[in-house]
Scaffold this motif. Structure first.
Motif, PDB file in Angstrom:
ATOM      1  N   GLU A 222      23.654   4.243 -18.284  1.00  0.00           N
ATOM      2  CA  GLU A 222      22.203   3.640 -18.094  1.00  0.00           C
ATOM      3  C   GLU A 222      21.896   3.728 -16.745  1.00  0.00           C
ATOM      4  O   GLU A 222      21.779   2.378 -16.344  1.00  0.00           O
ATOM      5  CB  GLU A 222      21.868   2.346 -19.036  1.00  0.00           C
ATOM      6  CG  GLU A 222      22.307   2.271 -20.640  1.00  0.00           C
ATOM      7  CD  GLU A 222      21.056   2.887 -21.384  1.00  0.00           C
ATOM      8  OE1 GLU A 222      20.151   3.081 -20.680  1.00  0.00           O
ATOM      9  OE2 GLU A 222      21.058   2.913 -22.710  1.00  0.00           O
TER      10      GLU A 222
ATOM     11  N   LEU B 130      28.418   0.744 -18.148  1.00  0.00           N
ATOM     12  CA  LEU B 130      26.926   0.746 -18.485  1.00  0.00           C
ATOM     13  C   LEU B 130      26.202   1.498 -17.257  1.00  0.00           C
ATOM     14  O   LEU B 130      25.108   1.997 -17.508  1.00  0.00           O
ATOM     15  CB  LEU B 130      26.582  -0.488 -18.630  1.00  0.00           C
ATOM     16  CG  LEU B 130      26.870  -1.238 -20.084  1.00  0.00           C
ATOM     17  CD1 LEU B 130      26.487  -2.692 -19.916  1.00  0.00           C
ATOM     18  CD2 LEU B 130      26.209  -0.459 -21.277  1.00  0.00           C
TER      19      LEU B 130
ATOM     20  N   PRO C  92      18.058  -4.786 -23.448  1.00  0.00           N
ATOM     21  CA  PRO C  92      19.137  -3.882 -23.691  1.00  0.00           C
ATOM     22  C   PRO C  92      18.616  -3.114 -25.130  1.00  0.00           C
ATOM     23  O   PRO C  92      18.025  -3.851 -26.036  1.00  0.00           O
ATOM     24  CB  PRO C  92      20.239  -4.968 -24.002  1.00  0.00           C
ATOM     25  CG  PRO C  92      20.111  -6.142 -23.279  1.00  0.00           C
ATOM     26  CD  PRO C  92      18.425  -6.191 -23.329  1.00  0.00           C
ATOM     27  N   PRO C  93      19.266  -1.859 -25.474  1.00  0.00           N
ATOM     28  CA  PRO C  93      19.033  -1.102 -26.503  1.00  0.00           C
ATOM     29  C   PRO C  93      19.632  -2.078 -27.942  1.00  0.00           C
ATOM     30  O   PRO C  93      20.520  -2.630 -27.622  1.00  0.00           O
ATOM     31  CB  PRO C  93      19.921   0.113 -26.486  1.00  0.00           C
ATOM     32  CG  PRO C  93      20.120   0.249 -24.969  1.00  0.00           C
ATOM     33  CD  PRO C  93      20.043  -1.037 -24.474  1.00  0.00           C
TER      34      PRO C  93
ATOM     35  N   LYS D 165      19.435   4.075 -14.776  1.00  0.00           N
ATOM     36  CA  LYS D 165      18.239   3.324 -14.559  1.00  0.00           C
ATOM     37  C   LYS D 165      17.923   2.059 -15.046  1.00  0.00           C
ATOM     38  O   LYS D 165      17.582   1.085 -14.275  1.00  0.00           O
ATOM     39  CB  LYS D 165      17.000   4.314 -14.647  1.00  0.00           C
ATOM     40  CG  LYS D 165      17.013   5.496 -13.939  1.00  0.00           C
ATOM     41  CD  LYS D 165      15.729   6.364 -14.414  1.00  0.00           C
ATOM     42  CE  LYS D 165      15.940   7.770 -13.397  1.00  0.00           C
ATOM     43  NZ  LYS D 165      14.752   8.628 -13.797  1.00  0.00           N
ATOM     44  N   LYS D 166      18.359   1.917 -16.183  1.00  0.00           N
ATOM     45  CA  LYS D 166      17.927   0.731 -17.004  1.00  0.00           C
ATOM     46  C   LYS D 166      18.838  -0.484 -16.849  1.00  0.00           C
ATOM     47  O   LYS D 166      18.566  -1.671 -16.507  1.00  0.00           O
ATOM     48  CB  LYS D 166      17.947   1.027 -18.708  1.00  0.00           C
ATOM     49  CG  LYS D 166      17.369  -0.041 -19.397  1.00  0.00           C
ATOM     50  CD  LYS D 166      17.306   0.285 -20.780  1.00  0.00           C
ATOM     51  CE  LYS D 166      16.151  -0.520 -21.495  1.00  0.00           C
ATOM     52  NZ  LYS D 166      16.094  -0.169 -22.946  1.00  0.00           N
ATOM     53  N   PHE D 167      20.377  -0.214 -16.775  1.00  0.00           N
ATOM     54  CA  PHE D 167      21.204  -1.038 -16.409  1.00  0.00           C
ATOM     55  C   PHE D 167      21.050  -1.833 -14.937  1.00  0.00           C
ATOM     56  O   PHE D 167      21.389  -3.022 -15.111  1.00  0.00           O
ATOM     57  CB  PHE D 167      22.692  -0.699 -16.638  1.00  0.00           C
ATOM     58  CG  PHE D 167      23.529  -1.726 -16.779  1.00  0.00           C
ATOM     59  CD1 PHE D 167      23.682  -2.677 -17.608  1.00  0.00           C
ATOM     60  CD2 PHE D 167      24.520  -1.960 -15.598  1.00  0.00           C
ATOM     61  CE1 PHE D 167      24.617  -3.802 -17.689  1.00  0.00           C
ATOM     62  CE2 PHE D 167      25.517  -3.008 -15.369  1.00  0.00           C
ATOM     63  CZ  PHE D 167      25.641  -3.911 -16.516  1.00  0.00           C
TER      64      PHE D 167
ATOM     65  N   TRP E 133      24.716  -3.107 -25.746  1.00  0.00           N
ATOM     66  CA  TRP E 133      25.577  -3.270 -24.401  1.00  0.00           C
ATOM     67  C   TRP E 133      26.553  -4.220 -24.547  1.00  0.00           C
ATOM     68  O   TRP E 133      27.491  -4.468 -23.491  1.00  0.00           O
ATOM     69  CB  TRP E 133      24.590  -3.807 -23.326  1.00  0.00           C
ATOM     70  CG  TRP E 133      23.824  -2.609 -22.789  1.00  0.00           C
ATOM     71  CD1 TRP E 133      23.806  -1.468 -23.201  1.00  0.00           C
ATOM     72  CD2 TRP E 133      22.686  -2.738 -21.854  1.00  0.00           C
ATOM     73  NE1 TRP E 133      22.632  -0.645 -22.439  1.00  0.00           N
ATOM     74  CE2 TRP E 133      22.138  -1.401 -21.619  1.00  0.00           C
ATOM     75  CE3 TRP E 133      22.002  -3.942 -20.982  1.00  0.00           C
ATOM     76  CZ2 TRP E 133      20.971  -1.515 -20.791  1.00  0.00           C
ATOM     77  CZ3 TRP E 133      21.173  -3.633 -20.292  1.00  0.00           C
ATOM     78  CH2 TRP E 133      20.497  -2.386 -20.172  1.00  0.00           C
TER      79      TRP E 133
END
Length: 113
Positions: free
Chosen positions: A30, A26, A46-47, A32-34, A18
């Motif tokens: 992403e 982002l 973060p990945p 859901k995740k961000f 990221w």
């Protein structure tokens, strides 16, 4: 350990894949995740990045090393607000989820003894 290593160790959380990406991009990549990371960054990694707990452990180790090598001296550490919050939570023994409640304005000064 020298100043350059300490400076890296007390750096911002690694945002991994990221890093250098715009929030708008982002949010699309992403969905859901961000947004979860924006709301509760202590719960999301973060990945290929690091968690805030890992950041806190890294900063804690660096701070302990600095204090051991400069016992009894006044030390200045310059850092970003997120890092300051993570360090202050650690020093005060409070859960990392409270880091955002510790206001850190630009050029603020925290004095720890």
């Amino acid at each position: 350990t020298g100043v350059q290593e300490w400076a890296r160790a007390i750096g911002e959380v690694s945002r991994g894949e990221w890093a250098s990406q715009k929030s708008a991009d982002l949010k699309l990549a992403e969905p859901k995740k961000f947004p979860r990371w924006q709301a509760q960054p202590w719960k999301v990694r973060p990945p290929k990045g690091e968690s805030m707990k890992e950041e806190q452990a890294r900063c804690h180790a660096a701070l302990q090393d600095i204090l051991a090598k400069h016992a009894g001296k006044t030390i200045f550490i310059g850092a970003h607000s997120m890092v300051n919050g993570v360090i202050l939570c650690d020093v005060m023994g409070i859960d990392i989820k409270h880091f955002a409640q510790i206001s850190q304005d630009n050029t603020c000064v925290n004095v720890l003894q």
